[in-house]
Design a protein around this motif. Sequence first.
Motif, PDB file in Angstrom:
ATOM      1  N   ARG A 163       0.890  -1.011  -0.076  1.00 58.93           N
ATOM      2  CA  ARG A 163      -0.153  -0.030   0.099  1.00 58.93           C
ATOM      3  C   ARG A 163       0.924   1.109   0.019  1.00 58.93           C
ATOM      4  NH1 ARG A 163      -5.207  -2.083   1.709  1.00 58.93           N
ATOM      5  NH2 ARG A 163      -5.942   0.150   1.840  1.00 58.93           N
ATOM      6  N   VAL A 164       1.081   1.921  -0.924  1.00 57.22           N
ATOM      7  CA  VAL A 164       1.855   3.079  -1.291  1.00 57.22           C
ATOM      8  C   VAL A 164       1.193   4.394  -1.206  1.00 57.22           C
ATOM      9  CG1 VAL A 164       3.503   1.656  -2.398  1.00 57.22           C
ATOM     10  CG2 VAL A 164       1.868   2.884  -3.784  1.00 57.22           C
ATOM     11  N   THR A 165       1.754   5.523  -0.812  1.00 59.48           N
ATOM     12  CA  THR A 165       1.242   6.805  -1.143  1.00 59.48           C
ATOM     13  C   THR A 165       1.046   7.427  -2.337  1.00 59.48           C
ATOM     14  OG1 THR A 165       2.165   7.301   1.170  1.00 59.48           O
ATOM     15  CG2 THR A 165       1.617   9.286  -0.159  1.00 59.48           C
ATOM     16  N   ASN A 166       1.915   7.011  -3.193  1.00 60.13           N
ATOM     17  CA  ASN A 166       1.896   7.718  -4.493  1.00 60.13           C
ATOM     18  C   ASN A 166       2.179   6.774  -5.745  1.00 60.13           C
ATOM     19  OD1 ASN A 166       3.103   9.236  -6.910  1.00 60.13           O
ATOM     20  ND2 ASN A 166       2.073  11.046  -5.987  1.00 60.13           N
ATOM     21  N   LEU A 167       1.302   6.130  -6.500  1.00 65.79           N
ATOM     22  CA  LEU A 167       1.436   5.418  -7.532  1.00 65.79           C
ATOM     23  C   LEU A 167       2.777   5.676  -8.717  1.00 65.79           C
ATOM     24  CD1 LEU A 167      -2.367   3.980  -8.286  1.00 65.79           C
ATOM     25  CD2 LEU A 167      -0.430   2.832  -6.721  1.00 65.79           C
ATOM     26  N   SER A 168       2.543   6.951  -8.878  1.00 63.72           N
ATOM     27  CA  SER A 168       3.594   7.403  -9.969  1.00 63.72           C
ATOM     28  C   SER A 168       4.853   7.295  -9.208  1.00 63.72           C
ATOM     29  CB  SER A 168       3.259   8.922 -10.154  1.00 63.72           C
ATOM     30  OG  SER A 168       2.272   8.867 -10.784  1.00 63.72           O
ATOM     31  N   ARG A 169       5.246   7.508  -8.007  1.00 60.80           N
ATOM     32  CA  ARG A 169       6.455   7.432  -7.550  1.00 60.80           C
ATOM     33  C   ARG A 169       6.770   6.130  -7.379  1.00 60.80           C
ATOM     34  NH1 ARG A 169       5.294  12.034  -4.151  1.00 60.80           N
ATOM     35  NH2 ARG A 169       4.821  10.718  -2.454  1.00 60.80           N
ATOM     36  N   ALA A 170       6.003   5.252  -7.078  1.00 60.76           N
ATOM     37  CA  ALA A 170       6.224   3.792  -7.116  1.00 60.76           C
ATOM     38  C   ALA A 170       6.423   2.909  -8.151  1.00 60.76           C
ATOM     39  CB  ALA A 170       4.751   2.971  -6.788  1.00 60.76           C
ATOM     40  N   LEU A 171       6.045   3.563  -9.441  1.00 59.28           N
ATOM     41  CA  LEU A 171       6.295   3.340 -10.646  1.00 59.28           C
ATOM     42  C   LEU A 171       7.885   3.744 -11.282  1.00 59.28           C
ATOM     43  CD1 LEU A 171       3.093   3.896 -12.879  1.00 59.28           C
ATOM     44  CD2 LEU A 171       4.228   1.532 -12.402  1.00 59.28           C
ATOM     45  N   GLU A 172       8.286   4.724 -10.622  1.00 59.77           N
ATOM     46  CA  GLU A 172       9.501   5.227 -10.860  1.00 59.77           C
ATOM     47  C   GLU A 172      10.374   4.533  -9.977  1.00 59.77           C
ATOM     48  OE1 GLU A 172       9.686   9.400  -9.298  1.00 59.77           O
ATOM     49  OE2 GLU A 172       8.289  10.227 -10.965  1.00 59.77           O
ATOM     50  N   ARG A 173      10.146   4.108  -9.001  1.00 55.68           N
ATOM     51  CA  ARG A 173      11.053   3.153  -8.098  1.00 55.68           C
ATOM     52  C   ARG A 173      11.041   1.900  -8.821  1.00 55.68           C
ATOM     53  NH1 ARG A 173      15.270   1.723  -5.667  1.00 55.68           N
ATOM     54  NH2 ARG A 173      15.181  -0.058  -4.332  1.00 55.68           N
ATOM     55  N   LEU A 174      10.069   1.359  -9.402  1.00 57.95           N
ATOM     56  CA  LEU A 174      10.023   0.024 -10.203  1.00 57.95           C
ATOM     57  C   LEU A 174      10.905   0.124 -11.402  1.00 57.95           C
ATOM     58  CD1 LEU A 174       6.240  -0.848  -9.555  1.00 57.95           C
ATOM     59  CD2 LEU A 174       8.126  -1.937  -8.844  1.00 57.95           C
ATOM     60  N   ALA A 175      10.930   1.183 -12.171  1.00 60.39           N
ATOM     61  CA  ALA A 175      11.798   1.289 -13.134  1.00 60.39           C
ATOM     62  C   ALA A 175      13.164   1.595 -12.871  1.00 60.39           C
ATOM     63  CB  ALA A 175      11.135   2.882 -13.951  1.00 60.39           C
ATOM     64  N   ASP A 176      13.383   1.862 -11.757  1.00 63.20           N
ATOM     65  CA  ASP A 176      14.971   1.887 -11.151  1.00 63.20           C
ATOM     66  C   ASP A 176      15.217   0.552 -10.934  1.00 63.20           C
ATOM     67  OD1 ASP A 176      15.078   4.548 -11.222  1.00 63.20           O
ATOM     68  OD2 ASP A 176      14.616   4.860  -9.154  1.00 63.20           O
TER      69      ASP A 176
END
Length: 298
Positions: free
Chosen positions: A204-217
Amino acid sequence: MSRNPERNDRKAGKKPVFGNRPQTAPDGSKKGGWNPNPPTKSFADSTPRGPKGAKSDPDAFVWGRHPVLAALANPARKGMGRLLATEDRAAELERGNLNHGHKIEVMDVQALDRMLPAGAVHQGLVFKVSPLEGVALDDFADPAEGIIVMLDQLTDPQNVGAIFRSALAFGARGIIVQDRHSPALAGALAKASVGATEKLPCARVTNLSRALERLADLGWRAVGLDGDSEETLETALDDRPTVLVMGSEGDGIRRLVAEHCDVLAKIPMPGGFESLNVSNAAAVALYVATQKQADKGK
């Protein structure tokens, strides 16, 4: 890829923290995998049901045979909650040692009915316990391999529960939801998942866009489902680690989340009736993604 059928409690080494880490037990030890709300509330003194006409919070219950058995088998649930069962169900649990050390309180069907929302099919088994909170994103996203499902503001418990069930069936690593806009992993959602919420990690994350950035990394590729896209799911997917991003049935994927996807794709529907339920669409996408993953190394 080998997977633990229970909670993903892998903690090897120190990893970057993203999302909510599991709670620490009162004795200072770390609990692996799912960690329900800290056990600050005691259910031991609560009555089986409130006053006549009182409404119970469905998020405080798991009901139905498969969801309850999965919750009881979840190591993170040990020693938590109240297990309520009809006489025949209690005998079944004791014969198979399926209660996993939980004390069984025998109640009649009518008493269980009064505890739950109208129409809840409990099958003689109810577990009163705090909802699951989730694990950190990196717990199942690092290293990058396989499939992850991300849900963008899906709020219908039946749909979310069905997606959990499909994701577990197709071997997904975990599910990502936005903390403020997703239902609790209990009640009708847990029932619809048929126990999958107890076995499949959820961040459960606060921000999905930032989660996608982390996943891309970490090496993940995000594929968003969009019925208006020109590209089909078949051509968009490949054998790389994949995040399937699903939007709500009404609005689809939000603009900023879509912009963080590597590609948007649609499920072609030659029948001309473009109204797949989002949980059905997720099952189709998981099947196609799984086939693409199987092609790796061929």
